[in-house]
Design a protein around this motif. Sequence first.
Motif, PDB file in Angstrom:
ATOM      1  N   ASP A 154      -4.697  -8.062   1.617  1.00  0.00           N
ATOM      2  CA  ASP A 154      -4.802  -6.705   1.083  1.00  0.00           C
ATOM      3  C   ASP A 154      -4.809  -5.620   2.156  1.00  0.00           C
ATOM      4  O   ASP A 154      -4.950  -4.440   1.841  1.00  0.00           O
ATOM      5  CB  ASP A 154      -6.043  -6.576   0.202  1.00  0.00           C
ATOM      6  CG  ASP A 154      -7.340  -6.855   0.952  1.00  0.00           C
ATOM      7  OD1 ASP A 154      -7.289  -7.064   2.176  1.00  0.00           O
ATOM      8  OD2 ASP A 154      -8.401  -6.865   0.303  1.00  0.00           O
ATOM      9  N   GLU A 155      -4.648  -6.022   3.412  1.00  0.00           N
ATOM     10  CA  GLU A 155      -4.603  -5.026   4.490  1.00  0.00           C
ATOM     11  C   GLU A 155      -3.616  -5.500   5.544  1.00  0.00           C
ATOM     12  O   GLU A 155      -3.755  -6.583   6.088  1.00  0.00           O
ATOM     13  CB  GLU A 155      -5.987  -4.841   5.108  1.00  0.00           C
ATOM     14  CG  GLU A 155      -6.066  -3.707   6.118  1.00  0.00           C
ATOM     15  CD  GLU A 155      -7.478  -3.488   6.628  1.00  0.00           C
ATOM     16  OE1 GLU A 155      -7.615  -2.821   7.673  1.00  0.00           O
ATOM     17  OE2 GLU A 155      -8.429  -3.991   6.010  1.00  0.00           O
ATOM     18  N   ASN A 199       0.816  -1.219   0.000  1.00  0.00           N
ATOM     19  CA  ASN A 199       0.000   0.000   0.000  1.00  0.00           C
ATOM     20  C   ASN A 199       0.847   1.266   0.000  1.00  0.00           C
ATOM     21  O   ASN A 199       0.384   2.336   0.368  1.00  0.00           O
ATOM     22  CB  ASN A 199      -0.948   0.011   1.202  1.00  0.00           C
ATOM     23  CG  ASN A 199      -0.205  -0.028   2.529  1.00  0.00           C
ATOM     24  OD1 ASN A 199       1.019  -0.041   2.571  1.00  0.00           O
ATOM     25  ND2 ASN A 199      -0.954  -0.042   3.624  1.00  0.00           N
TER      26      ASN A 199
END
Length: 821
Positions: free
Chosen positions: A506-507, A441
């Motif tokens: 994804d996190e 990210n």
Amino acid sequence: MKDLLSEIESYWTTRAEGYSEVNHKELNGMQKEAWLEVLKSQFPEKAKEELKILDIGTGPGFFPVILAEAGYQVTAVDYTQEMLDTAKKNAGELCRNITFYKIDAQNLEFEDGMFDVVISRNLTWNLKDPERAYREWCRVLKPGGKLLNFDANWYGYLYDEEKRQSYEEDRKSVESENLDDHYLCTDIDRMEKIALQMPLSAINRPSWDRKLLKENGFSSVAVDTEIWKRVWSQEEKLNYHSTPMFMISAVKAGEDVWSCDKGVTEENPLCTAPGTKKSGFLKLGGGEFALPYTVICGSNPGKTVLITAAVHAGEHVGIQAAIELAENLKPEKINGRVIIVKTICRREFEERSGSICREDKKNLNRVFPGSPKGTRMERLAYAVVQTLHSETDFYIDIHSGDDYEELTPYIYFAGRADTDVMEMSRKMAEQADVPYMVKSNVDSGGSYNYAASCGIPSVLIERGQMGGWTQEEVYSTRKDVHNILCCLGIYNEMRNYSTYYPMEIDEMRYQSSSVFGLWYPTKKPGDLIKAGEYLGCTKDYEGNVLERSYSDLNGVILYQVASLQVLKDGPMIAYGKFSSGKDERKEKITNYWTKRSDSFMEQRRAELHSDMADKWMKELGAFLPEGKLKILDVGCGAGFFSILLAKMGHEVMGVDLTPDMIKHSRELAEEEGVSCTFEVMDAEKPDFPDETFDVIVSRNLTWTLPDAAGAYKEWIRVLKSGGILINADANYGADNFADTTGLPSNHAHFTVGDAMMQECEEIKRQLPISSYIRPAWDLETLGKLGVSRFSIDLGISNRIYTKKDEFYNPTPMFLVCGTKK
């Protein structure tokens, strides 16, 4: 087009005087020397009088003035006559070193290969056809010549609300500091109307520029997104903070390495003759850094892959993996070029400094893109970007756990980049044989993150821990790299089989300690955790708890500090949440069988009217109890088993994931005059209540399943107590479907074609079941699920395939039959 050019010319005609005042301010400020230093550092090594420099979109002549004053000869062009007149006035006596022309930047009136350097500032965003302009600039450059383009995403705020908010913040900052607002001093409404007609206003740059240049005659393209920090005044930084300027430095391709026998030279150390490899020490940063490397130039042209290790000097798995890759990769199997840098932080590795530089106390993987005038790690980062990233089309960065970290193997892929870059990075990550892949990210700081933000698909492999290495870890990392190279078409071999298909995360949560203390974790890397779960604590020397760590999401621990101490503000534990996205292998499998469905139906139709039908009915009948049975045919394909069982008088339900297969199975059942029910359904998730069926049958399915163990579990769930499971399959994972030697000329594989067989091979090698020893694995798995009274038949192929005809199966089949307790 002409009307728009006229409007642009008219606008800049009215801006000439005001823009000239901006240039005068630059000439009288710090910008003059800063810009001159940047330009000179990028110029080819030639005497000033020998360099032929072209400044495109010169405006009031800032670049020509500072270069002519420094003794260079410059050709300057602009489309606006008023700008040229103003530039000549500003140059004064320096005009003796400057030649001015009124020319469209998109249609240069110069011969091919005239200039050593082409420079431009704040122009490409204002071009109606920037692609044509770039091709023109390449055309007029000499081979080996340098393009320097300075620009920004100036009007991205017209398309992006977040950028709009940042733009408005800039206006407030300028006002609060009582500075001139460079936007409000212009006819901003008129300019915005023009910008809305310019294609680059809505495009993410500089990744777009890099891709275009690499595809249009430039062999090396480096990007510096922090050049603004070196050339802008404080006033400019406040005015344009939301639109930072970038520099693109591109070298025009010279002689094609694949069309000659040139080897490595001092001028081009990253090339060698086709079909060869060269090792040594690569000098970066003007010779400050000498890094061990190998360049392998394939026998065939293609893309360039960069592989780096020891961006963190205390992580050793990657170093040994890079050494062995350099030794084992074969040039004759490579399409393109592979550059392997075995140790980026060489001095830090050789001095056993760990992953923090002793000299500047910086972590290299936090300072990209770096700075040529910064600290040691910042200079190294800048050199890596300018020398290595610039040559690269794909990037693999190899890491492991530092001397205080334990981790479970996983891989990062770029998650903050252009969509096509993210998709390719994800595809690269899917090739790794690790349990997890993490979507990054961030878009800067790390080497692979920054590369991706500039348009290079990139991944970072994590395997190994506590600053050590094992041969098994090295081998697994080499296998990951091999699979990625095969997937990219760089290496001409089949992809190795995988035990895992990485689950996407994804996190992420990276918890740091707020105090120095003694760290006592309660979990291990790879452990699954729930939100609110206790993960460990930090204590002082008397055993008093200073800090507790809790999870704030459901997920998995990827790494944590394994040493006793944790540092204040230092890492403590990292964990991530699983993505809710679907398993794309199933989509690939469905697409594959959709393409094969028509020919598959024809094969099954022929099989139903051959002696194969009687043979299979006999084999199945041997296992079925008396009476009418409720049977589930899992992965029914075109309905062959379903139709046979219906003819035997049973109630049959056929399910398949591919809609076209279900359509064809209904057609064949109607042709055969039998009553079956067919539904589109995932074999791994049959949508039936517990204990629904008396019998479950399957043929040639389990080898195609991403989670065969999960499928078996579900099949047992929907099977009645005492019910029978019959699975006919083969060790297809051990065979290469693309190899059709030994098959009869009328065999079904020849109707499919080589490309389809190759596609099947690529899918198969991403399925863990392809690497299992079968049917031993099946028996072990079913035994754990409560199946008893096994029957294993290894001779079924000899009875079914008695001749080499169109139905012949060259891979020996087995049949497993078991009873649910």
